[in-house]
Each structure stands twice: as structure tokens, then as C-alpha cells.
Write a protein that holds these residues in place. Structure first.
Motif, mmCIF file in Angstrom:
data_model
loop_
_atom_site.group_PDB
_atom_site.id
_atom_site.type_symbol
_atom_site.label_atom_id
_atom_site.label_comp_id
_atom_site.label_asym_id
_atom_site.label_seq_id
_atom_site.Cartn_x
_atom_site.Cartn_y
_atom_site.Cartn_z
ATOM 1 N N SER A 56 -11.104 -69.630 40.574
ATOM 2 C CA SER A 56 -11.695 -68.881 41.685
ATOM 3 C C SER A 56 -11.661 -67.383 41.420
ATOM 4 N N TYR A 57 -10.752 -66.928 40.537
ATOM 5 C CA TYR A 57 -10.630 -65.509 40.203
ATOM 6 C C TYR A 57 -10.436 -64.655 41.447
ATOM 7 N N GLY A 58 -9.383 -64.955 42.171
ATOM 8 C CA GLY A 58 -9.065 -64.175 43.363
ATOM 9 C C GLY A 58 -9.641 -64.804 44.617
ATOM 10 N N ASP A 59 -8.924 -64.626 45.719
ATOM 11 C CA ASP A 59 -9.346 -65.242 46.978
ATOM 12 C C ASP A 59 -10.298 -64.354 47.782
ATOM 13 N N GLU A 60 -10.337 -63.064 47.485
ATOM 14 C CA GLU A 60 -11.165 -62.145 48.275
ATOM 15 C C GLU A 60 -12.603 -62.141 47.781
ATOM 16 N N PRO A 61 -13.568 -62.194 48.691
ATOM 17 C CA PRO A 61 -14.972 -62.094 48.275
ATOM 18 C C PRO A 61 -15.268 -60.693 47.740
ATOM 19 N N PHE A 62 -16.212 -60.622 46.816
ATOM 20 C CA PHE A 62 -16.586 -59.346 46.212
ATOM 21 C C PHE A 62 -17.391 -58.529 47.220
ATOM 22 N N GLU A 63 -16.862 -57.376 47.614
ATOM 23 C CA GLU A 63 -17.511 -56.540 48.623
ATOM 24 C C GLU A 63 -18.202 -55.354 47.957
ATOM 25 N N GLY A 64 -19.191 -55.663 47.161
ATOM 26 C CA GLY A 64 -19.894 -54.619 46.427
ATOM 27 C C GLY A 64 -20.604 -53.626 47.336
ATOM 28 N N SER A 65 -20.648 -52.375 46.892
ATOM 29 C CA SER A 65 -21.345 -51.318 47.619
ATOM 30 C C SER A 65 -22.682 -51.044 46.959
ATOM 31 N N GLU A 66 -23.649 -50.668 47.749
ATOM 32 C CA GLU A 66 -24.977 -50.381 47.211
ATOM 33 C C GLU A 66 -24.903 -49.246 46.202
ATOM 34 N N SER A 67 -25.578 -49.411 45.085
ATOM 35 C CA SER A 67 -25.570 -48.409 44.029
ATOM 36 C C SER A 67 -26.373 -47.185 44.443
ATOM 37 N N PRO A 68 -26.188 -46.048 43.734
ATOM 38 C CA PRO A 68 -27.003 -44.868 44.015
ATOM 39 C C PRO A 68 -28.489 -45.192 43.884
ATOM 40 N N GLU A 69 -29.322 -44.453 44.601
ATOM 41 C CA GLU A 69 -30.759 -44.729 44.630
ATOM 42 C C GLU A 69 -31.358 -44.748 43.227
ATOM 43 N N GLY A 70 -32.094 -45.807 42.930
ATOM 44 C CA GLY A 70 -32.762 -45.928 41.638
ATOM 45 C C GLY A 70 -31.878 -46.461 40.533
ATOM 46 N N HIS A 303 -3.247 -40.504 31.840
ATOM 47 C CA HIS A 303 -4.364 -39.572 31.777
ATOM 48 C C HIS A 303 -4.376 -38.686 33.014
ATOM 49 N N ASP A 304 -5.112 -37.575 32.928
ATOM 50 C CA ASP A 304 -5.304 -36.693 34.074
ATOM 51 C C ASP A 304 -6.311 -37.382 35.003
ATOM 52 N N GLU A 305 -5.815 -37.882 36.123
ATOM 53 C CA GLU A 305 -6.641 -38.734 36.974
ATOM 54 C C GLU A 305 -7.867 -38.015 37.531
ATOM 55 N N GLU A 306 -7.707 -36.788 37.974
ATOM 56 C CA GLU A 306 -8.850 -36.057 38.532
ATOM 57 C C GLU A 306 -9.873 -35.721 37.459
ATOM 58 N N LYS A 307 -9.393 -35.335 36.294
ATOM 59 C CA LYS A 307 -10.290 -34.996 35.187
ATOM 60 C C LYS A 307 -11.072 -36.234 34.749
ATOM 61 N N THR A 308 -10.399 -37.372 34.661
ATOM 62 C CA THR A 308 -11.053 -38.621 34.273
ATOM 63 C C THR A 308 -12.103 -39.019 35.302
ATOM 64 N N LYS A 309 -11.746 -38.909 36.577
ATOM 65 C CA LYS A 309 -12.662 -39.265 37.662
ATOM 66 C C LYS A 309 -13.919 -38.401 37.617
ATOM 67 N N GLU A 310 -13.754 -37.102 37.455
ATOM 68 C CA GLU A 310 -14.900 -36.188 37.414
ATOM 69 C C GLU A 310 -15.793 -36.476 36.211
ATOM 70 N N ALA A 311 -15.177 -36.737 35.047
ATOM 71 C CA ALA A 311 -15.956 -36.981 33.832
ATOM 72 C C ALA A 311 -16.780 -38.265 33.951
ATOM 73 N N LEU A 312 -16.186 -39.294 34.521
ATOM 74 C CA LEU A 312 -16.899 -40.563 34.672
ATOM 75 C C LEU A 312 -18.046 -40.442 35.660
ATOM 76 N N GLN A 313 -17.809 -39.783 36.771
ATOM 77 C CA GLN A 313 -18.872 -39.599 37.762
ATOM 78 C C GLN A 313 -20.000 -38.752 37.193
ATOM 79 N N SER A 314 -19.640 -37.756 36.396
ATOM 80 C CA SER A 314 -20.670 -36.901 35.769
ATOM 81 C C SER A 314 -21.522 -37.715 34.804
ATOM 82 N N PHE A 315 -20.904 -38.585 34.036
ATOM 83 C CA PHE A 315 -21.652 -39.411 33.063
ATOM 84 C C PHE A 315 -22.633 -40.343 33.778
ATOM 85 N N LEU A 316 -22.234 -40.863 34.925
ATOM 86 C CA LEU A 316 -23.071 -41.830 35.643
ATOM 87 C C LEU A 316 -24.050 -41.195 36.613
ATOM 88 N N GLU A 317 -24.099 -39.873 36.686
ATOM 89 C CA GLU A 317 -25.036 -39.207 37.599
ATOM 90 C C GLU A 317 -26.473 -39.487 37.187
#
Length: 317
Positions: A56-70, A303-317
Motif C-alpha cells: 500500500s506504500y503508506g496509509d495516507e492518500p496522496f494529497e497532491g497540489s496543483e502545479s504552477p500554471e503551464g 546542507h544549508d536548508e534555506e540556500k538549498t530551498k532557494e536554489a531548487l525553487q529557482s531551477f524550477l521557475e
């Protein structure tokens, strides 16, 4: 007399039109029959050998969020299912397909990345899947990196072998950068350096090898390299002809919340407008990290959590 000639020309045009329409109809019926036959054949062959995705891979249903437009963000998880063992995700990726810009991006999340798993505290990232399946992995990625994921797809590594052997029955040519050898009670990897033509099992071994000083660092690079190579195999003429059988062959090895309309929609867009390259990024290697030993966890990547978060979000913009 002239009126008769006009009538005859109209009749001939109507006849040609009917023939063209009939020809297209027969063509699409044959294509449809071919797709159904090949898909069914792949599924039948797979069901004879596949154990299936029974957990079952976990009991909680996957609560996906809508992706950015496009754009569409998908959580991609590769697992090595071994009986009743608690399964950790061996491969963790985020795939983003931007249909507007015709871009395909792939983020590899190194499994030893030290993160805060909701409800469990700081652990290695791949523990999230064993503790709560794809939903806990989604929440972990969202809370640590601020990335919303709409879909998930889990593939057992036997499925990877099956789809490679179906799409490329003569093997996939890849440059093996050095001799690779590893053996345990389940798998054996034995590859020689140089340009090699690998079958599905060998290619999986190449992608998973980490029995050297580089560990997971080079492994994620090889995984990205393999996926780029397979993308070209998929969109080749022979790859497209074998695609229906490959989809049938992989079905027993995949668990996903993507419905058939979504899969067909993305698949059609991808085949019509295939991106030239897959843009890749690796967390935390491409941002920076420190090797750290934590009691109860062993070696982790701090790792530097804030730096990692910003870099990943920037890559996926």
C-alpha cells in the motif's frame, strides 16, 4: 454536354473523397488494432513474470497540489521491492514538464540528504517513503524545499529492466566510465570501462552502482545520463513502434495517481514537441553540503536548508 461533364467531374471528386476517407479510416483502425495488440502482448508477458505492486506504500492518500500554471510537477520514485522488507526509495526525483516552453527538467534528490520528516524529525530523505509512502515523501519535499507536487509515480526496478528490453531489444549504447563490480545476495554488477551496449539489467546496474569512493554523488549523475539516453530511444522511429508493448510491459511494475487522460495528454505533447535535452539539477550536490555522521542515521548530507530551498525553487521557475 458541358453540364454532363461537370456532373461527371463532381462524381469523380466525390468518389476520390470517399476513397481518401475510407483509406484514413482503415489506416486508423489498423493503427488502433496494432496498439491494442502490442499493449496486450506486453501486459500478458509482464504478468507472467511480475510479482506486482502489492504494497500500500503508506496509509495516507496522496494529497497532491496543483502545479504552477503551464507546468506539471511529478514525484518519481524508484524502489527495489524485496518481499516483505520495509521499502526505502532508492531513487528520488522531481520531474517537471513545461508544455508552454517545451522544457523538461529533472531534479535528483540524493537519498542521504538530511531533512526534517514531518512527525519523525531529522532523518535521511529516503526514510520518508518507508515511514509513510509517497504522501509523506510529498509533505517532506514540500516542507523542506517549498515545491508542490501534483502527481507521483513509483516504479519497481524490475519494471525499468522490462521497459528497456522492450524499447531497445538490441541493448542501449552507453559509455561506461570505469570498471564497475559489485555483488550481494540479490544483484551482481560487472561492467567494463568503455562504450558498451547494455541490456535492461546491465543498464540498471550501471545506473545504481555506488560501490566506490563517490557513492551516491556519481550515481545520480549516471541516472540522469541514462534517462537522457532513454529519452532518445523512446522518440526514435523503432522506439515509437515498440511503445505500446512497452507500456503494457511496465504496467504491473508501476503505481501512480495519474489517470489515463493525463498520461495520454502529456505523452502526446511530449511526442509532438520532444524537448531537445533534459535539464538536470541535483540536491544538495549542486548547492553544497557537508558530510556528517549522526547517531542512529549514519552518514548523512548536511546542507544549508534555506540556500538549498532557494536554489531548487529557482531551477524550477
Amino acid at each position: 454536354m458541358e453540364e454532363n461533364r461537370l456532373t461527371m467531374r463532381r462524381a469523380r471528386r466525390r468518389k476520390r473523397t470517399r476513397r481518401i476517407v475510407l483509406g484514413f479510416f482503415v489506416f486508423f483502425v489498423l493503427i488502433g488494432a496494432y496498439v491494442v495488440y502490442e499493449y496486450t502482448a506486453g501486459l500478458r508477458n509482464a504478468n507472467q513474470n511480475a510479482p506486482g505492486m502489492n504494497e500500500s506504500y503508506g496509509d495516507e492518500p496522496f494529497e497532491g497540489s496543483e502545479s504552477p500554471e503551464g507546468k506539471t510537477n511529478v514525484l518519481l520514485l524508484g524502489i527495489d521491492q524485496r518481499g516483505d522488507e520495509s521499502t526505502r526509495s532508492d531513487t528520488i526525483m522531481i520531474g517537471q514538464y513545461d508544455t508552454d516552453q517545451n522544457k523538461l527538467k529533472l531534479v535528483s534528490l540524493m537519498r542521504d540528504t538530511y531533512v526534517n520528516i514531518p512527525g519523525y524529525g531529522y532523518k535521511k530523505l529516503n526514510a520518508a517513503f518507508a515511514l509513510g509512502g509517497p504522501e509523506l515523501m510529498r509533505r517532506t519535499i514540500q516542507e523542506n524545499f517549498g515545491v508542490d507536487l501534483e502527481y507521483y509515480s513509483i516504479i519497481d526496478f524490475d519494471g525499468f529492466v522490462s521497459i528497456v528490453n522492450t524499447i531497445a531489444p538490441d541493448g542501449v549504447t552507453i559509455n561506461v566510465e570505469k570498471d564497475m563490480y559489485y555483488k550481494d545476495g540479490v544483484q551482481t554488477i560487472d561492467l567494463k570501462a568503455g562504450e558498451q551496449t547494455l541490456d535492461g539489467k546491465e543498464l540498471l546496474g550501471y545506473a545504481r552502482f555506488r560501490n566506490d569512493a563517490y557513492g551516491d554523488l556519481k550515481r545520480v549523475e549516471r541516472q540522469q545520463k541514462v534517462l537522457n539516453t532513454l529519452k532518445d530511444e523512446f522518440v526514435s522511429f523503432t522506439g515509437l513502434a515498440r511503445l505500446p508493448r512497452a507500456l503494457g510491459a511496465i504496467q504491473p511494475y508501476v503505481k501512480t495517481n495519474m489517470g489515463t487522460p493525463a498520461i495520454l495528454g502529456f505523452g502526446t505533447d511530449f511526442l509532438i514537441k520532444t524537448p531537445d535535452d533534459i535539464e538536470t539539477f541535483t540536491i544538495p550536490k549542486d548547492v553544497g553540503y557537508t558530510n556528517l555522521r549522526v547517531p542512529g542515521e549514519g552518514a548523512v548530507l548536511s546542507h544549508d536548508e534555506e540556500k538549498t530551498k532557494e536554489a531548487l525553487q529557482s531551477f524550477l521557475e
